[in-house]
Design an enzyme around this catalytic site. Structure first.
Site, mmCIF file in Angstrom:
data_model
loop_
_atom_site.group_PDB
_atom_site.id
_atom_site.type_symbol
_atom_site.label_atom_id
_atom_site.label_comp_id
_atom_site.label_asym_id
_atom_site.label_seq_id
_atom_site.Cartn_x
_atom_site.Cartn_y
_atom_site.Cartn_z
ATOM 1 C CE1 TYR A 64 -2.573 -6.045 -8.624
ATOM 2 C CE2 TYR A 64 -3.949 -4.535 -7.384
ATOM 3 C CZ TYR A 64 -2.737 -5.151 -7.582
ATOM 4 O OH TYR A 64 -1.682 -4.886 -6.746
ATOM 5 N NE ARG B 139 -0.348 -1.935 1.636
ATOM 6 C CZ ARG B 139 -1.613 -1.833 2.019
ATOM 7 N NH1 ARG B 139 -2.008 -2.395 3.173
ATOM 8 N NH2 ARG B 139 -2.508 -1.175 1.290
ATOM 9 C CG HIS C 136 4.266 -4.734 -3.474
ATOM 10 N ND1 HIS C 136 3.860 -4.588 -2.162
ATOM 11 C CD2 HIS C 136 3.442 -3.929 -4.204
ATOM 12 C CE1 HIS C 136 2.855 -3.730 -2.098
ATOM 13 N NE2 HIS C 136 2.574 -3.325 -3.329
ATOM 14 C CE LYS D 86 1.251 1.534 1.260
ATOM 15 N NZ LYS D 86 1.265 2.018 -0.144
ATOM 16 N NE ARG E 255 -0.596 -4.939 -1.491
ATOM 17 C CZ ARG E 255 -1.648 -4.844 -0.670
ATOM 18 N NH1 ARG E 255 -1.927 -5.832 0.152
ATOM 19 N NH2 ARG E 255 -2.416 -3.764 -0.689
ATOM 20 C CG HIS F 180 -6.001 -1.097 -2.608
ATOM 21 N ND1 HIS F 180 -6.039 -1.728 -3.836
ATOM 22 C CD2 HIS F 180 -4.710 -1.189 -2.179
ATOM 23 C CE1 HIS F 180 -4.847 -2.169 -4.135
ATOM 24 N NE2 HIS F 180 -4.012 -1.858 -3.150
#
Length: 335
Positions: free
Chosen positions: A303, A169, A268, A200, A271, A294
């Protein structure tokens, strides 16, 4: 001439044509919104069109306006959705119908509003944009514009390699320091070929760093000493300050256009490209989830849709029975 009307002209014709034989309740309601609510004429005309559709539905179902139930509404919403009307378009129609039945309720003509808890179908969430493998390699291999500062070229190429090669990120990238420390949000271990980042939710993870990215990093570290001014940040400006996400966005967009890509690239997107390309090659969704950091695999599952698009394109291009002369392949992005 018949058959040559555009969608706009159809709408204009509908608005200018004499109103159909409206139910007296519809006429009263339109007079109410025109006189008492003092809505604009254009809005009243649009309400009239929506209510004309409602009346047509009622006639087809052989049900009175005041007898419409929630199940009727759900069926009509499904029919509109199946007919290709957008979620936004359906929402606008439901808003008009909801107002009509709210008024009928105040008039004591219906016991409940059949549209009250009904919502339009949500629009399909767009797929994240990803580069093709060739486009990503073209961008990563770009050395920089002629005459550009070699240190600037080395820095921007290293940034591109890490974003695409590690799926970082933008915040994780800007948080990288040159060396590991208790204060560092992230760093790269050259010996172990691993990037340690703070993602995150303040969750740390380690991501493998590929050979191309390691070479680019070593080149940048050698050039960085020209600008370094006691700043711990791995990526710094020519003034020696830590790069901001906005600075990287601007540089990457400029770099992608200089590299000859048709679409401006943002961090992004690299990514997304990383995730899509790893999944295409490995098919290992769990591994991609770990690499991206994630918390929930449902976030990663988008994806698989990108991967299907890739496979569908390969099929259309390679299989002798994929297409029929004069016909385009079916769209593959609605699975």
């Amino acid at each position: 001439m018949a058959g040559q009307d555009t969608p706009t002209s159809f709408a204009e014709a509908a608005l200018s044509a004499p109103p159909p034989d409206n139910d007296p309740l519809v006429e009263r309601y339109l007079e109410h919104v025109r006189v008492e609510k003092r809505l604009a004429q254009r809005t009243v005309e649009l309400y009239a069109l929506d209510l004309a559709k409602l009346q047509a539905n009622c006639r087809q179902a052989d049900v009175a306006l005041t007898a419409v139930q929630n199940l009727h509404m759900r069926r009509w919403v499904a029919q509109m959705h199946g007919g290709g009307r957008s979620g936004r378009g359906i929402a606008l129609i439901l808003s008009g119908w909801r107002g009509f039945y709210t008024w009928l309720g105040r008039e004591g003509l219906v016991a409940s509003n059949p549209v009250q808890d009904l919502r339009a179908p949500k629009a399909a969430k767009p797929l994240p944009k990803a580069l093709s493998v060739d486009e990503a390699v073209q961008l990563a291999a770009f050395q920089g514009a002629d005459g550009e500062d070699p240190a600037l070229q080395a820095r921007d190429q290293c940034i591109t390699e890490l974003l695409y090669g590690c799926g970082l990120r933008i915040g994780e990238l800007t948080g990288l320091d040159v060396v590991a420390s208790s204060q560092a949000r992230g760093w790269i271990d050259l010996q172990a070929a691993e990037a340690h980042v703070l993602g995150k939710g303040a969750k740390r993870r380690s991501v493998p760093v590929g050979g191309k990215a390691l070479v680019a990093l070593q080149t940048w570290l050698a050039a960085r000493s020209v600008w370094a001014r006691d700043n711990a940040a791995l990526f710094i400006s020519q003034r020696g300050t830590r790069l901001t996400p906005q600075h990287i966005r601007v540089r990457l967009k400029q770099r992608s256009l200089q590299a000859g890509l048709a679409t401006p690239v943002h961090p992004h997107m690299l990514r997304h490209s990383f995730a899509s390309h790893v999944l295409q090659s490995s098919g290992d969704l769990r591994a991609v989830q770990e690499l991206l950091g994630h918390a929930n695999i449902t976030t990663t599952q988008v994806y698989t849709r990108l991967d299907f698009q890739h496979l569908a394109k390969v099929y259309d291009a390679a299989h002798p029975r994929a297409t029929v002369a004069g016909l385009k392949p079916a769209a593959k992005n609605k699975t």
